[in-house]
Design an enzyme around this catalytic site. Structure first.
Site, PDB file in Angstrom:
ATOM      1  N   HIS A 281      -8.730  42.334  65.021  1.00  0.00           N
ATOM      2  CA  HIS A 281      -8.230  43.711  64.884  1.00  0.00           C
ATOM      3  C   HIS A 281      -6.698  43.653  64.962  1.00  0.00           C
ATOM      4  O   HIS A 281      -6.151  42.819  65.702  1.00  0.00           O
ATOM      5  CB  HIS A 281      -8.687  44.600  66.055  1.00  0.00           C
ATOM      6  CG  HIS A 281     -10.035  45.234  65.897  1.00  0.00           C
ATOM      7  ND1 HIS A 281     -10.903  45.384  66.956  1.00  0.00           N
ATOM      8  CD2 HIS A 281     -10.654  45.792  64.821  1.00  0.00           C
ATOM      9  CE1 HIS A 281     -12.003  46.011  66.541  1.00  0.00           C
ATOM     10  NE2 HIS A 281     -11.879  46.271  65.244  1.00  0.00           N
TER      11      HIS A 281
ATOM     12  N   ARG B 149     -12.423  43.546  59.776  1.00  0.00           N
ATOM     13  CA  ARG B 149     -13.215  44.744  60.058  1.00  0.00           C
ATOM     14  C   ARG B 149     -12.949  45.850  59.035  1.00  0.00           C
ATOM     15  O   ARG B 149     -13.804  46.211  58.253  1.00  0.00           O
ATOM     16  CB  ARG B 149     -12.910  45.258  61.467  1.00  0.00           C
ATOM     17  CG  ARG B 149     -13.272  44.274  62.573  1.00  0.00           C
ATOM     18  CD  ARG B 149     -14.768  44.113  62.678  1.00  0.00           C
ATOM     19  NE  ARG B 149     -15.183  43.196  63.716  1.00  0.00           N
ATOM     20  CZ  ARG B 149     -15.372  43.509  64.991  1.00  0.00           C
ATOM     21  NH1 ARG B 149     -15.158  44.735  65.411  1.00  0.00           N
ATOM     22  NH2 ARG B 149     -15.792  42.606  65.853  1.00  0.00           N
TER      23      ARG B 149
ATOM     24  N   ARG C 163     -22.418  48.831  66.500  1.00  0.00           N
ATOM     25  CA  ARG C 163     -21.478  49.836  67.006  1.00  0.00           C
ATOM     26  C   ARG C 163     -21.527  51.149  66.212  1.00  0.00           C
ATOM     27  O   ARG C 163     -20.839  52.112  66.578  1.00  0.00           O
ATOM     28  CB  ARG C 163     -20.031  49.283  66.996  1.00  0.00           C
ATOM     29  CG  ARG C 163     -19.833  48.082  67.907  1.00  0.00           C
ATOM     30  CD  ARG C 163     -18.344  47.827  68.168  1.00  0.00           C
ATOM     31  NE  ARG C 163     -17.728  48.880  68.976  1.00  0.00           N
ATOM     32  CZ  ARG C 163     -16.445  48.948  69.276  1.00  0.00           C
ATOM     33  NH1 ARG C 163     -15.610  48.002  68.838  1.00  0.00           N
ATOM     34  NH2 ARG C 163     -15.952  49.933  70.003  1.00  0.00           N
TER      35      ARG C 163
ATOM     36  N   CYS D  51      -7.438  48.115  73.586  1.00  0.00           N
ATOM     37  CA  CYS D  51      -8.784  48.438  73.081  1.00  0.00           C
ATOM     38  C   CYS D  51      -9.447  49.542  73.910  1.00  0.00           C
ATOM     39  O   CYS D  51     -10.283  50.275  73.398  1.00  0.00           O
ATOM     40  CB  CYS D  51      -9.690  47.215  73.141  1.00  0.00           C
ATOM     41  SG  CYS D  51      -9.116  45.811  72.217  1.00  0.00           S
TER      42      CYS D  51
HETATM   43  N1  ARG Z   1     -16.615  43.808  71.090  1.00  0.00           N
HETATM   44  C1  ARG Z   1     -15.796  44.743  70.402  1.00  0.00           C
HETATM   45  C2  ARG Z   1     -15.858  44.493  68.904  1.00  0.00           C
HETATM   46  O1  ARG Z   1     -15.942  43.353  68.522  1.00  0.00           O
HETATM   47  C3  ARG Z   1     -14.388  44.681  70.898  1.00  0.00           C
HETATM   48  C4  ARG Z   1     -13.489  45.713  70.319  1.00  0.00           C
HETATM   49  C5  ARG Z   1     -12.077  45.579  70.751  1.00  0.00           C
HETATM   50  N2  ARG Z   1     -11.317  46.702  70.336  1.00  0.00           N
HETATM   51  C6  ARG Z   1     -10.090  46.661  69.797  1.00  0.00           C
HETATM   52  N3  ARG Z   1      -9.474  47.781  69.615  1.00  0.00           N
HETATM   53  N4  ARG Z   1      -9.554  45.554  69.412  1.00  0.00           N
HETATM   54  O2  ARG Z   1     -15.834  45.396  68.117  1.00  0.00           O
END
Ligand code: ARG
Length: 280
Positions: free
Chosen positions: A179, A150, A104, A273
């Site tokens: 998250h 994260r 990402r 999200c």
């Molecule tokens: N597949 C994405 C990730 O794992 C999903 C992000 C979801 N975003 C959020 N704001 N929770 O990063």
């Protein structure tokens, strides 16, 4: 004797405030890698179904009177639909994310460009890993911040300095809720709903102290991403299957609106999200 609204069994409703939101069309949506427990690249996904579901959410925001802007999706960045992760925007100041996973990482550049060309003059990029509104939520005057999966805990200080607002640091412990915005939603400045089991015991105590009247979600509602909700103060957009939370919200004078985003949930994301709030 005059009857109050409550005497007659009618609710007093909350009031809505118009929001300025940034979204990203899921043109290139897919699950080609796995960076959270929801993502299984072996499962079939459909960009068309994803797009259709996303469009309903987008059109609902517009119909409710919110101002929605769009950032152009980039081929090869299938998670870019989750614009909440792109930045934190408060008082017209923009702190663009620094993503934990290389898959990402390149999204950050798209956000730097979007904000810089869009006339936002205070745009910085985070020094420490910081997944934007995925892990930082403004709740009244203070910012709730999470780490654990994260966001780097060092970024909590960075955010406090950058925005000049107090930050309450919380720790996430359940990988399904990786998250903050999968475990807690801000409904109004001092009102939140959350799933206690997603947080460490110390963080649960902090939250209980700060928000004694919070709506506490059951695991069943949290598991269907019911906390990945967006509130405009009155309407609370949340996944359709979070029926327990919807009932609690109604009791408190909110108008919950269920949204079907099952396709995007295959990537571990839902309503919140897909939405970044722009606060000028
Ligand atoms: N597949 C994405 C990730 O794992 C999903 C992000 C979801 N975003 C959020 N704001 N929770 O990063």
């Amino acid at each position: 004797m005059t009857q109050t609204i409550e005497d007659r069994g009618l609710r007093t409703y909350k009031s809505a405030k118009t929001r300025h939101l940034l979204m990203c069309r899921p043109t290139y949506f897919d699950v080609t890698y796995s960076i959270n427990p929801w993502m299984d690249p072996a499962k079939e996904t459909s960009a068309d179904v994803g797009l259709d579901q996303w469009k309903r959410l987008h059109d609902l925001f517009v119909a409710l009177g919110h101002e929605v802007e769009l950032v152009e999706p980039v081929p090869g960045l299938p998670d870019m639909v989750f614009s909440a992760n792109g930045a934190i925007v408060i008082d017209g100041k923009v702190l663009v994310a620094k993503f934990r996973h290389r898959q990402r990482a390149d999204e950050a550049e798209a956000y730097v460009d979007w904000f810089s060309f869009g006339g936002w003059d205070e745009v910085s990029q985070a020094e420490y890993v910081n997944e934007g509104e995925g892990d930082f939520l403004l709740a009244g005057g203070e910012i709730l911040a999470a780490s654990g999966f994260r966001t780097d805990p060092r970024s909590h200080d960075e955010v406090q300095e950058f925005f000049g607002r107090p930050v309450l640091s919380l720790e996430l412990v359940d990988p399904r809720f990786y998250h903050l915005d999968t475990a807690l939603a801000v409904l109004n400045p001092g009102e939140v709903m959350y799933y206690p089991g997603a947080f460490s015991f110390a963080s649960q105590a902090l939250l209980a102290d700060r928000f004694p009247d919070a709506i506490l979600a059951h695991e069943a509602d949290a598991e269907v991403f019911g906390l990945n909700a967006l509130s405009d103060g009155l309407h609370v957009m949340l996944p359709t299957h979070a029926v327990g939370l919807a009932a609690h919200l109604r009791e408190r004078g909110y108008l919950p609106i269920g949204i079907e985003l099952g396709e995007l949930l295959k990537a571990g994301g839902s309503v919140k999200c897909c939405t970044l709030e722009l606060r000028s």
